[in-house]
Scaffold this motif. Structure first.
Motif, PDB file in Angstrom:
ATOM      1  N   VAL A   1       0.871  -1.169   0.000  1.00  0.00           N
ATOM      2  CA  VAL A   1       0.000   0.000   0.000  1.00  0.00           C
ATOM      3  C   VAL A   1       0.903   1.212   0.000  1.00  0.00           C
ATOM      4  O   VAL A   1       1.893   1.256   0.738  1.00  0.00           O
ATOM      5  N   ARG A   2       0.591   2.210  -0.832  1.00  0.00           N
ATOM      6  CA  ARG A   2       1.386   3.420  -0.894  1.00  0.00           C
ATOM      7  C   ARG A   2       0.522   4.621  -0.552  1.00  0.00           C
ATOM      8  O   ARG A   2      -0.649   4.671  -0.918  1.00  0.00           O
ATOM      9  N   SER A   3       1.119   5.585   0.136  1.00  0.00           N
ATOM     10  CA  SER A   3       0.478   6.884   0.321  1.00  0.00           C
ATOM     11  C   SER A   3       1.252   7.895  -0.518  1.00  0.00           C
ATOM     12  O   SER A   3       2.476   7.985  -0.420  1.00  0.00           O
ATOM     13  N   VAL A   4       0.514   8.627  -1.344  1.00  0.00           N
ATOM     14  CA  VAL A   4       1.117   9.552  -2.303  1.00  0.00           C
ATOM     15  C   VAL A   4       0.543  10.946  -2.068  1.00  0.00           C
ATOM     16  O   VAL A   4      -0.685  11.115  -2.040  1.00  0.00           O
ATOM     17  N   GLY A   5       1.390  11.931  -1.884  1.00  0.00           N
ATOM     18  CA  GLY A   5       0.923  13.305  -1.725  1.00  0.00           C
ATOM     19  C   GLY A   5       0.257  13.803  -2.998  1.00  0.00           C
ATOM     20  O   GLY A   5       0.771  13.595  -4.098  1.00  0.00           O
ATOM     21  N   LEU A   6      -0.896  14.456  -2.864  1.00  0.00           N
ATOM     22  CA  LEU A   6      -1.635  14.895  -4.052  1.00  0.00           C
ATOM     23  C   LEU A   6      -0.854  15.930  -4.855  1.00  0.00           C
ATOM     24  O   LEU A   6      -1.098  16.087  -6.060  1.00  0.00           O
ATOM     25  N   ALA A   7       0.090  16.638  -4.218  1.00  0.00           N
ATOM     26  CA  ALA A   7       0.890  17.615  -4.959  1.00  0.00           C
ATOM     27  C   ALA A   7       1.691  16.942  -6.068  1.00  0.00           C
ATOM     28  O   ALA A   7       2.004  17.575  -7.084  1.00  0.00           O
ATOM     29  N   VAL A   8       1.994  15.654  -5.895  1.00  0.00           N
ATOM     30  CA  VAL A   8       2.727  14.907  -6.920  1.00  0.00           C
ATOM     31  C   VAL A   8       1.907  14.818  -8.202  1.00  0.00           C
ATOM     32  O   VAL A   8       2.442  14.717  -9.308  1.00  0.00           O
ATOM     33  N   LEU A   9       0.571  14.869  -8.072  1.00  0.00           N
ATOM     34  CA  LEU A   9      -0.318  14.666  -9.209  1.00  0.00           C
ATOM     35  C   LEU A   9      -0.608  15.952  -9.971  1.00  0.00           C
ATOM     36  O   LEU A   9      -1.546  16.005 -10.761  1.00  0.00           O
ATOM     37  N   GLU A  10       0.173  16.981  -9.750  1.00  0.00           N
ATOM     38  CA  GLU A  10      -0.030  18.259 -10.445  1.00  0.00           C
ATOM     39  C   GLU A  10       1.027  18.462 -11.521  1.00  0.00           C
ATOM     40  O   GLU A  10       1.466  19.574 -11.777  1.00  0.00           O
ATOM     41  N   ASN A  11       1.422  17.365 -12.179  1.00  0.00           N
ATOM     42  CA  ASN A  11       2.509  17.461 -13.150  1.00  0.00           C
ATOM     43  C   ASN A  11       2.032  17.737 -14.564  1.00  0.00           C
ATOM     44  O   ASN A  11       2.813  17.736 -15.498  1.00  0.00           O
ATOM     45  N   ALA A  12       0.745  17.979 -14.738  1.00  0.00           N
ATOM     46  CA  ALA A  12       0.256  18.309 -16.087  1.00  0.00           C
ATOM     47  C   ALA A  12      -0.972  19.208 -15.982  1.00  0.00           C
ATOM     48  O   ALA A  12      -2.038  18.873 -16.482  1.00  0.00           O
ATOM     49  N   PRO A  13      -0.884  20.350 -15.308  1.00  0.00           N
ATOM     50  CA  PRO A  13      -2.063  21.190 -15.105  1.00  0.00           C
ATOM     51  C   PRO A  13      -2.624  21.699 -16.422  1.00  0.00           C
ATOM     52  O   PRO A  13      -1.892  22.106 -17.326  1.00  0.00           O
ATOM     53  N   GLY A  14      -3.934  21.645 -16.534  1.00  0.00           N
ATOM     54  CA  GLY A  14      -4.618  22.252 -17.680  1.00  0.00           C
ATOM     55  C   GLY A  14      -4.667  21.415 -18.929  1.00  0.00           C
ATOM     56  O   GLY A  14      -5.194  21.862 -19.940  1.00  0.00           O
ATOM     57  N   LYS A  15      -4.147  20.195 -18.903  1.00  0.00           N
ATOM     58  CA  LYS A  15      -4.146  19.389 -20.117  1.00  0.00           C
ATOM     59  C   LYS A  15      -5.492  18.699 -20.281  1.00  0.00           C
ATOM     60  O   LYS A  15      -5.990  18.051 -19.372  1.00  0.00           O
ATOM     61  N   SER A  16      -6.100  18.823 -21.453  1.00  0.00           N
ATOM     62  CA  SER A  16      -7.427  18.275 -21.671  1.00  0.00           C
ATOM     63  C   SER A  16      -7.378  16.757 -21.792  1.00  0.00           C
ATOM     64  O   SER A  16      -6.465  16.185 -22.390  1.00  0.00           O
ATOM     65  N   ALA A  17      -8.383  16.107 -21.207  1.00  0.00           N
ATOM     66  CA  ALA A  17      -8.546  14.678 -21.400  1.00  0.00           C
ATOM     67  C   ALA A  17      -9.129  14.427 -22.788  1.00  0.00           C
ATOM     68  O   ALA A  17      -9.680  15.332 -23.420  1.00  0.00           O
ATOM     69  N   LEU A  18      -9.007  13.199 -23.267  1.00  0.00           N
ATOM     70  CA  LEU A  18      -9.481  12.879 -24.609  1.00  0.00           C
ATOM     71  C   LEU A  18     -10.919  12.360 -24.565  1.00  0.00           C
ATOM     72  O   LEU A  18     -11.195  11.371 -23.896  1.00  0.00           O
ATOM     73  N   PRO A  19     -11.842  13.008 -25.272  1.00  0.00           N
ATOM     74  CA  PRO A  19     -13.208  12.482 -25.338  1.00  0.00           C
ATOM     75  C   PRO A  19     -13.222  11.089 -25.964  1.00  0.00           C
ATOM     76  O   PRO A  19     -12.467  10.803 -26.899  1.00  0.00           O
ATOM     77  N   ALA A  20     -14.057  10.224 -25.421  1.00  0.00           N
ATOM     78  CA  ALA A  20     -14.173   8.868 -25.947  1.00  0.00           C
ATOM     79  C   ALA A  20     -15.125   8.874 -27.134  1.00  0.00           C
ATOM     80  O   ALA A  20     -16.298   8.512 -27.035  1.00  0.00           O
ATOM     81  N   GLU A  21     -14.619   9.279 -28.264  1.00  0.00           N
ATOM     82  CA  GLU A  21     -15.442   9.392 -29.462  1.00  0.00           C
ATOM     83  C   GLU A  21     -15.476   8.066 -30.211  1.00  0.00           C
ATOM     84  O   GLU A  21     -14.541   7.261 -30.129  1.00  0.00           O
ATOM     85  N   PRO A  22     -16.558   7.787 -30.953  1.00  0.00           N
ATOM     86  CA  PRO A  22     -16.656   6.542 -31.721  1.00  0.00           C
ATOM     87  C   PRO A  22     -15.460   6.377 -32.655  1.00  0.00           C
ATOM     88  O   PRO A  22     -15.053   7.313 -33.336  1.00  0.00           O
ATOM     89  N   GLY A  23     -14.892   5.181 -32.644  1.00  0.00           N
ATOM     90  CA  GLY A  23     -13.768   4.891 -33.517  1.00  0.00           C
ATOM     91  C   GLY A  23     -12.414   5.195 -32.926  1.00  0.00           C
ATOM     92  O   GLY A  23     -11.387   4.764 -33.467  1.00  0.00           O
TER      93      GLY A  23
END
Length: 298
Positions: free
Chosen positions: A165-187
């Motif tokens: 089990v690992r505990s990870v500081g949430l600040a570690v997860l700020e390595n790509a601020p503002g990057k859009s996720a990819l919509p799950a479009e057909p195909g």
């Protein structure tokens, strides 16, 4: 048993929202290929299936914040409006890298996905345009695989596939601020981590994670106050161990006790001071439930 309501071929995860339907509550159910189900539960425990919506992928986990349900569908994260539980409405669907979304925990509009190769963080404040904010992975660690996640304060606790089990500081997860996720479009198909259209490789981590070693691979994780519950053993058949640990606000973990259960449990759910393990019992794979009283550990 107060009531039994047949729903779908497989019920994989449930979140209960009290006082959401009249004087009763609402159960929001991740039901595999049957998508997301909504069930009204009255004060007597009587349950009525009232709504359903298909989602991309195989709905394996769900979390609810306010009137939004966040569904981990293996290949994708779907955001569903359950404000009208009779007519749940899809707000957006976004690919999860590698297509390995196993678990989801939502804190406000911040959403955390246990994504196999990595722990992924999303900003869902605009559900039609969800953004990645970062991720945490250990590609050089043999066996590392994020099976489940629970977030408390500034720390994410993850059940990893290398018997830890690992505990990870949430600040570690700020390595790509503002990057859009990819919509799950057909195909289209789920991207890979590190690809040009997704997230960059993680930079150096200023505070490494805290690691607590187990003698089993954990499959599920939950939190009750400062008591962390970890469900071990990643085999479909065979006994599993429930590990209980104390945590502090900085991510420290201190083992307390463990309980060996000879059933192939696949998940855990907490309600008030009780922890319920659900899964299959023995070789006949009959449904099995075990309830623990947690108040003695407060």
């Amino acid at each position: 048993v107060i009531n039994t309501l047949p729903l779908a071929e497989r019920t994989l995860d449930v979140r209960y929202v009290p006082d959401a339907v009249g004087d009763g509550g609402l159960a929001v159910v991740a039901a595999g290929h049957d998508g997301l189900l909504t069930v009204a539960v009255d004060a007597t425990g009587d349950a009525t299936w009232i709504g359903q919506i298909n989602v991309t992928g195989h709905a394996v986990a769900v979390d609810v914040e306010g009137e939004r349900a966040y569904v981990a569908g293996c290949s994708a994260l779907s955001v569903v409006d359950v404000g009208d539980p009779v007519h749940p409405a899809l707000l957006g669907t976004f690919w999860v890298p590698h297509g390995h979304a196993k678990d989801v925990d939502a804190v406000g509009t911040n959403v955390y996905i246990a994504g196999g190769e990595a722990l992924l963080a999303y900003d869902a404040s605009a559900p039609e345009h969800v953004r990645w904010t970062g991720y945490y992975g250990e590609p050089d660690t043999e066996g590392f695989y994020v099976n489940a996640v629970v977030v408390s304060g500034d720390v994410a606790y993850i059940a990893a596939g290398d018997e830890s089990v690992r505990s990870v500081g949430l600040a570690v997860l700020e390595n790509a601020p503002g990057k859009s996720a990819l919509p799950a479009e057909p195909g289209s198909t789920p991207p890979d981590l590190g690809g040009p259209e997704t997230l960059p490789d993680p930079e150096s981590i200023s505070r490494p994670p805290t690691v607590e070693r187990l003698d089993e691979d954990p499959i599920g994780i939950g939190l009750h106050g400062n008591l962390l519950q970890v469900l071990g053993n990643f085999r479909w058949m065979g006994e599993r161990t429930l590990f209980l640990m104390r945590v502090d606000g900085a991510g420290g973990m201190t083992p307390q006790t463990s309980y060996v259960q000879p059933d192939a449990f696949v998940g855990l759910t907490r309600h008030d001071d009780h922890l319920v393990l659900h899964g299959m019992s023995g070789r006949d794979q009959a449904l099995s439930l075990t309830t623990f009283e947690l108040s003695d550990y407060n």
